[in-house]
Design a protein around this motif. Sequence first.
Motif, PDB file in Angstrom:
ATOM      1  N   VAL A 110       0.833  -1.205   0.000  1.00  8.86           N
ATOM      2  CA  VAL A 110       0.000   0.000   0.000  1.00  8.86           C
ATOM      3  C   VAL A 110       0.870   1.257   0.000  1.00  8.86           C
ATOM      4  O   VAL A 110       0.602   2.228  -0.731  1.00  8.86           O
ATOM      5  N   LEU A 111       1.924   1.263   0.808  1.00 12.85           N
ATOM      6  CA  LEU A 111       2.818   2.426   0.858  1.00 12.85           C
ATOM      7  C   LEU A 111       3.535   2.625  -0.473  1.00 12.85           C
ATOM      8  O   LEU A 111       3.761   3.760  -0.900  1.00 12.85           O
ATOM      9  N   LEU A 113       2.405   2.063  -3.386  1.00  8.97           N
ATOM     10  CA  LEU A 113       1.499   2.632  -4.395  1.00  8.97           C
ATOM     11  C   LEU A 113       1.577   4.157  -4.426  1.00  8.97           C
ATOM     12  O   LEU A 113       1.348   4.782  -5.472  1.00  8.97           O
ATOM     13  N   ALA A 114       1.877   4.731  -3.261  1.00 10.13           N
ATOM     14  CA  ALA A 114       1.947   6.193  -3.177  1.00 10.13           C
ATOM     15  C   ALA A 114       3.366   6.716  -3.358  1.00 10.13           C
ATOM     16  O   ALA A 114       3.609   7.915  -3.232  1.00 10.13           O
ATOM     17  N   ASP A 115       4.302   5.843  -3.645  1.00  3.21           N
ATOM     18  CA  ASP A 115       5.712   6.224  -3.789  1.00  3.21           C
ATOM     19  C   ASP A 115       6.130   6.030  -5.240  1.00  3.21           C
ATOM     20  O   ASP A 115       5.942   4.967  -5.810  1.00  3.21           O
ATOM     21  N   GLU A 116       6.705   7.077  -5.834  1.00  6.26           N
ATOM     22  CA  GLU A 116       7.046   7.020  -7.254  1.00  6.26           C
ATOM     23  C   GLU A 116       8.481   6.570  -7.512  1.00  6.26           C
ATOM     24  O   GLU A 116       8.891   6.444  -8.667  1.00  6.26           O
ATOM     25  N   HIS A 121       9.440   0.397  -5.796  1.00  6.14           N
ATOM     26  CA  HIS A 121       8.583  -0.524  -6.532  1.00  6.14           C
ATOM     27  C   HIS A 121       9.313  -1.849  -6.801  1.00  6.14           C
ATOM     28  O   HIS A 121       8.708  -2.916  -6.746  1.00  6.14           O
TER      29      HIS A 121
END
Length: 331
Positions: A110-111, A113-116, A121
């Motif tokens: 979940v974390l 998903l908000a990290d680019e 990833h």
Amino acid sequence: MLYAIIAVLSAVLFVLGVRRDRRRIANAVWLGLTLVFAFLWLVSRDDLPVWLDDAIGWAVLVGVLGAVLVLPVALIVNGVVMLRREGRGLANLLSLLTGVAIIVLVAFFVLALADERTWVHAVVGSLVIVAAYVAFLFVSLLLYSIIYGKTGRRTGFDAVIVLGAGLNGSRVPPLLASRLDRAAAVFRREVAAGHAPLVVVSGGQGADEDVSEATAMRRYLIGRDVPEELIVLEDRATTTEENLRYSRALLTERGHTGRTVAVTNNFHVFRTAVLARRMRMRLEVIGSRTAWYFLPSAFLREFVALLARHPITHTVLPGLLVALYLLLVLR
């Protein structure tokens, strides 16, 4: 169409594997691949009725929510129950640790998903791939273990081997009692069919046990109307492999050449069968009931033991999957 072809090929290999030898771990893998690719073929079709398409969608949603929300909580609760009833051994911590690991992995996902950041990833994706590999193997082995335990010969045995388990001092605990009750039932069924099999009780004496497991098991069976002269004592074994090896030696000494069945708890059936195959023993394995709270940790322990027999395979395969994923993400 490709999914359907792979599903059919996997199903054919599964059937051929079962016909060749039901005790092969590969059978579980082919079963799992059959189910996975059959599902992918089904959901990839664009000609499904609307009601079926909606039902599949809801089923997937419920399955995902169950896996990431309900399952870890249930495992943690089970782990607490295990600690209270069975003590703080590592094996009793498995369900609790698995539940915590699932929660941590979901939180990382979940974390991410908000990290680019690409490396985040890559790391989280790699963890998800390893977790998916382990989950696939676990579910495949669990399903096949259930199938194995529900099929196969149930009568016509000339010898019964009962695998030992821990004692409470000199007392037979419920886990071992369930094996002995199943063995006594098999014995009575064979007697009713016209012949009385030998019964080998197998188990040595642990440091915290007043007598050998075999001695306590023999006493228990005598109390269940199994004649003492038909009970063979094997009181050296400390592992499942030794249970089988020493029991085979005792039966060979007595000239036994007929059909043999090993009796253990239901969660332990398939690993026992795999060991017997590796030892080139021709026998069936049947299981007895186990208390519900004991099953999650017990199946996890059996799963870990099966994986540990092939450490290179289960390091290389997920490693290759992760490497392929990283090549796609980091290129």
